[in-house]
Design an enzyme around this catalytic site. Structure first.
Site, PDB file in Angstrom:
ATOM      1  N   ASP A   1     -26.769  27.503  -6.479  1.00 35.43           N
ATOM      2  CA  ASP A   1     -25.436  27.741  -7.018  1.00 35.43           C
ATOM      3  C   ASP A   1     -24.956  26.545  -7.829  1.00 35.43           C
ATOM      4  O   ASP A   1     -25.304  25.404  -7.543  1.00 35.43           O
ATOM      5  CB  ASP A   1     -24.450  28.015  -5.880  1.00 35.43           C
ATOM      6  CG  ASP A   1     -23.106  28.502  -6.411  1.00 35.43           C
ATOM      7  OD1 ASP A   1     -23.113  29.434  -7.229  1.00 35.43           O
ATOM      8  OD2 ASP A   1     -22.065  27.942  -6.023  1.00 35.43           O
TER       9      ASP A   1
ATOM     10  N   GLU B   1     -27.565  32.127 -10.753  1.00 35.31           N
ATOM     11  CA  GLU B   1     -26.544  32.967 -11.353  1.00 35.31           C
ATOM     12  C   GLU B   1     -26.885  33.194 -12.802  1.00 35.31           C
ATOM     13  O   GLU B   1     -27.389  32.305 -13.469  1.00 35.31           O
ATOM     14  CB  GLU B   1     -25.202  32.230 -11.357  1.00 35.31           C
ATOM     15  CG  GLU B   1     -24.498  32.194 -10.081  1.00 35.31           C
ATOM     16  CD  GLU B   1     -23.193  31.460 -10.301  1.00 35.31           C
ATOM     17  OE1 GLU B   1     -22.205  32.120 -10.623  1.00 35.31           O
ATOM     18  OE2 GLU B   1     -23.192  30.238 -10.184  1.00 35.31           O
TER      19      GLU B   1
ATOM     20  N   ASP C   1     -19.732  25.957  -1.425  1.00 36.01           N
ATOM     21  CA  ASP C   1     -20.869  26.055  -2.339  1.00 36.01           C
ATOM     22  C   ASP C   1     -22.130  26.568  -1.653  1.00 36.01           C
ATOM     23  O   ASP C   1     -22.881  27.356  -2.217  1.00 36.01           O
ATOM     24  CB  ASP C   1     -21.148  24.695  -2.991  1.00 36.01           C
ATOM     25  CG  ASP C   1     -20.019  24.259  -3.919  1.00 36.01           C
ATOM     26  OD1 ASP C   1     -19.248  25.135  -4.360  1.00 36.01           O
ATOM     27  OD2 ASP C   1     -19.902  23.055  -4.191  1.00 36.01           O
TER      28      ASP C   1
END
Ligand code: ZN
Length: 404
Positions: free
Chosen positions: A191, A275, A357
């Site tokens: 992430d 992502e 996170d």
């Protein structure tokens, strides 16, 4: 997915020191490349406004016509190969745009755009370890900071000059030394961190390069100095070079760090879930406080993808339509809101306390698992087959790319 070693091409980048004549020839070539790119982009943009598409072949025909006109006759003075290549690059930019992977191509500016020219095999000669470009008598004076693979034959050569005035040449070669790694059973979610560079689903947080802070402070100082100099003065030119040098150093260090990190991630994991921060999502979802810039993220992703391709690994990019930071990775309950200042939170349903996170990285991993398990479910893009991916831009200039 299998990758045969013969397909693997790597860019080997070196510094070189041109003669005055070569520097002049290259600068002229950069200018012509920019001119041709911009004219072709303008032509395609006009067509686009009329809802027509202009393809590569049409722009190539335009180039031939331009060269015959009086005001553009100077295009004949440089090698035609980089001019053709820039039209191919423009074609690729449009392909990415149409596939919604990139923004609409932008014009190249004299000051801000990267100065580069790509030569395919008809535009250079590589013999006995000496590289000679079209329209040049002498070979380039290259600093061979690391060896090319045995018997390597470059399929393309890219010459560039950075803002600090340094010259680089990047040779794209097949590297028989790169072979797929044995398959392993490990998967990781990565992430984008808020105050860390990246956060892994394992809980590990990866910080920004250590010197970054100091360099940033130096950069700010140099920029203040530049602002104080008089326009068009010698001091201004000097100050501008100083700023560019610090920029280059920051970029070099960052790239070094990203090379080490991506190599490690690819070595340790069969599948890496990230992502998909494409343009569409970026504007909506990305917070201002991300520790990784868009440019660094794009570089990270591209390194990850080509290394995955080399070594028989997989990268899955998950669309971030799902609320990865609000979703409890333990029980799947959705928290109502998650303001940016909240770094840890406790799920109301199951009572698990999450690092913001790490929780997001775990959710990415879970989304990636769903993709590999059923081959659908979450909009995603897998690396293999995304592009031919044999060609990457020239990374890891003087320091060399860390090998697995
Ligand atoms: Zn929960």
């Amino acid at each position: 997915m299998s990758v045969t070693a013969a397909q693997v091409k790597r860019a080997f980048k070196y510094r070189f020191y041109p003669t005055d004549e070569q520097a002049a020839e290259l600068s002229r070539t950069f200018g012509c490349v920019r001119k041709v790119y911009n004219m072709a982009l303008a032509a395609r943009t006009e067509a686009w406004a009329r809802q027509e598409r202009v393809n590569y072949n049409q722009t190539s025909a335009m180039l031939t016509a331009w060269k015959k006109t009086e005001e553009l006759a100077f295009l004949n003075e440089v090698s035609s190969v980089p001019l053709q290549q820039t039209l191919r690059h423009l074609q690729a930019a449009f392909t990415h745009f149409f596939a919604k992977r990139a923004k609409y191509p932008r014009f190249k500016s004299r000051k801000k755009s990267r100065k580069s020219a790509e030569y395919t095999t008809s535009g250079f000669r590589f013999r006995d370890g000496k590289l000679t470009l079209a329209k040049m008598m002498q070979p380039l004076d290259i600093v061979w900071s690391r060896p090319l693979p045995q018997g390597a034959k470059p399929s393309s050569v890219t010459v560039s000059q950075d803002a600090a005035g340094r010259w680089f040449v990047s040779l794209l070669c097949e590297d028989p030394g790169v072979k797929p790694l044995p398959v392993i059973d490990r998967m990781v979610g990565v992430d984008v961190g808020l105050d860390h560079l990246l956060t892994l689903s394992t809980g590990e947080k990866i910080a920004n390069p250590r010197r970054e802070r100091k360099d940033r402070a130096r950069l700010a100082l140099a920029q203040r100095r530049l602002a104080k100099t008089a326009k068009r003065s010698n001091n201004r030119a000097k100050a501008r070079r100083a700023v560019a040098k610090i920029h280059a150093r920051i970029a070099d260090r960052r790239r070094d760090g990203l090379h080490r990190l991506t190599t490690r991630l690819v070595r340790e994991n069969q599948t890496i879930v990230i992502e998909d921060l494409t343009v569409r999502n970026m504007v909506k979802n990305r917070s201002l406080s991300c520790a990784i810039s868009d440019a660094a993220w794009a570089e990270f992703r591209s390194m990850l993808e080509y290394k995955a391709q080399w070594y028989g690994r997989e990268v899955i990019a998950v669309d971030r339509f799902f609320p990865s930071s609000k979703l409890c990775s333990h029980c799947g309950t959705l928290a109502e809101s998650m303001p940016l200042h909240v770094r840890t939170w406790t799920c109301e349903s199951c009572g698990t306390t999450h690092d913001r996170d790490v929780n997001a990285a775990k959710n990415l991993l879970a989304a990636g698992r769903a993709v590999t398990a059923c081959g659908a479910g979450v909009p995603q893009r897998r690396t293999p087959g995304r592009q031919s991916a044999t060609k990457q831009e020239t990374h890891g200039a003087s320091r060399g790319i860390s090998r697995l």
